[in-house]
Write a protein that holds these residues in place. Structure first.
Motif, mmCIF file in Angstrom:
data_model
loop_
_atom_site.group_PDB
_atom_site.id
_atom_site.type_symbol
_atom_site.label_atom_id
_atom_site.label_comp_id
_atom_site.label_asym_id
_atom_site.label_seq_id
_atom_site.Cartn_x
_atom_site.Cartn_y
_atom_site.Cartn_z
ATOM 1 N N ASN A 74 0.842 -1.210 0.000
ATOM 2 C CA ASN A 74 0.000 0.000 0.000
ATOM 3 C C ASN A 74 0.870 1.250 0.000
ATOM 4 O OD1 ASN A 74 -2.514 -1.239 -0.008
ATOM 5 N ND2 ASN A 74 -2.434 -1.590 2.189
ATOM 6 N N GLY A 75 2.105 1.117 -0.456
ATOM 7 C CA GLY A 75 3.000 2.268 -0.499
ATOM 8 C C GLY A 75 4.190 2.091 0.427
ATOM 9 N N GLY A 76 4.042 1.262 1.456
ATOM 10 C CA GLY A 76 5.167 0.989 2.348
ATOM 11 C C GLY A 76 5.838 -0.304 1.924
ATOM 12 N N GLU A 77 6.196 -1.129 2.926
ATOM 13 C CA GLU A 77 6.835 -2.399 2.592
ATOM 14 C C GLU A 77 5.801 -3.382 2.039
ATOM 15 O OE1 GLU A 77 6.837 -4.698 6.898
ATOM 16 O OE2 GLU A 77 8.552 -3.434 6.425
ATOM 17 N N VAL A 78 6.300 -4.440 1.429
ATOM 18 C CA VAL A 78 5.417 -5.490 0.912
ATOM 19 C C VAL A 78 4.548 -6.009 2.057
ATOM 20 C CG1 VAL A 78 5.362 -7.853 0.022
ATOM 21 C CG2 VAL A 78 6.935 -6.181 -0.976
ATOM 22 N N ASN A 79 3.222 -6.036 1.841
ATOM 23 C CA ASN A 79 2.333 -6.467 2.924
ATOM 24 C C ASN A 79 1.297 -7.502 2.491
ATOM 25 O OD1 ASN A 79 0.617 -4.924 1.430
ATOM 26 N ND2 ASN A 79 0.130 -3.462 3.031
ATOM 27 N N HIS A 80 1.402 -7.981 1.243
ATOM 28 C CA HIS A 80 0.467 -9.020 0.805
ATOM 29 C C HIS A 80 1.124 -9.844 -0.292
ATOM 30 C CE1 HIS A 80 -3.453 -10.929 0.695
ATOM 31 N NE2 HIS A 80 -3.388 -10.926 -0.626
ATOM 32 N N VAL A 81 0.770 -11.138 -0.313
ATOM 33 C CA VAL A 81 1.315 -12.034 -1.325
ATOM 34 C C VAL A 81 0.216 -12.996 -1.770
ATOM 35 C CG1 VAL A 81 2.217 -13.617 0.456
ATOM 36 C CG2 VAL A 81 3.152 -13.712 -1.873
ATOM 37 N N GLY A 82 0.229 -13.326 -3.056
ATOM 38 C CA GLY A 82 -0.678 -14.331 -3.598
ATOM 39 C C GLY A 82 0.099 -15.242 -4.527
ATOM 40 N N MET A 83 -0.512 -16.374 -4.885
ATOM 41 C CA MET A 83 0.122 -17.326 -5.804
ATOM 42 C C MET A 83 -0.641 -17.310 -7.124
ATOM 43 S SD MET A 83 0.666 -21.438 -5.372
ATOM 44 C CE MET A 83 2.194 -21.378 -4.451
ATOM 45 N N LEU A 84 0.079 -17.154 -8.213
ATOM 46 C CA LEU A 84 -0.572 -17.107 -9.524
ATOM 47 C C LEU A 84 -1.142 -18.468 -9.907
ATOM 48 C CD1 LEU A 84 1.963 -14.916 -11.522
ATOM 49 C CD2 LEU A 84 -0.264 -14.227 -10.620
ATOM 50 N N VAL A 85 -2.354 -18.453 -10.450
ATOM 51 C CA VAL A 85 -2.987 -19.671 -10.964
ATOM 52 C C VAL A 85 -3.201 -19.566 -12.477
ATOM 53 C CG1 VAL A 85 -4.085 -20.294 -8.781
ATOM 54 C CG2 VAL A 85 -5.329 -18.858 -10.394
ATOM 55 N N SER A 86 -2.583 -18.550 -13.088
ATOM 56 C CA SER A 86 -2.715 -18.349 -14.535
ATOM 57 C C SER A 86 -1.383 -18.667 -15.207
ATOM 58 C CB SER A 86 -3.113 -16.898 -14.822
ATOM 59 O OG SER A 86 -2.330 -16.006 -14.041
#
Length: 138
Positions: free
Chosen positions: A83-95
């Motif tokens: 959200n502008g600061g450090e990395v705060n979310h991660v997801g795994m690609l399914v495409s």
């Protein structure tokens, strides 16, 4: 959704199969198992099922991952957000490469779910980058 049967994606599909078995599991802050996950607890759980031990926090996962371009990123790779600061979310690609990007992730409102990234005005501007922990065995 049809998993690819292309041999070079077999290994990657195994990660996706593990991830999809968790669909519907609720979001739990600091959750790391199928009773409840947060985003990085989910990604580290999935990788661990295949014997790959990765850092626990999204920020540390980003720093430890092998960086990819958006064009290189595919099934089983990670997408990282901020959200502008450090990395705060991660997801795994399914495409697969070249398809509209979709990820499976721990949503704080929906739990483990699949969402399209490319068409999302929420996710697209927050992308920090892509990374992987899957080494391609030639």
């Amino acid at each position: 959704f049809q998993a690819s049967n292309r041999p070079e994606l077999k290994n990657r599909n195994e990660f996706i199969d593990i991830a999809k078995k968790q669909l519907g599991v609720p979001y739990v802050s600091a959750g790391m198992d199928p009773s409840g996950f947060d985003c990085s607890g989910f990604t580290s759980f999935v990788m661990l099922q295949k014997g790959i031990n990765i850092p626990r926090r999204a920020k540390d996962q980003y720093e430890a991952s092998v960086k990819l371009t958006a064009a290189e990123a595919q099934l089983g790779d990670f997408v990282f957000f901020s959200n502008g600061g450090e990395v705060n979310h991660v997801g795994m690609l399914v495409s697969e490469k070249g398809q509209a990007k979709k990820m499976i992730h721990a949503s704080s409102s929906k739990g483990i779910s699949i969402v399209e990234i490319d068409s999302s005005t929420y996710w697209t501007p927050r992308i920090v980058g892509y990374g992987t922990f899957i080494s391609e065995k030639k």
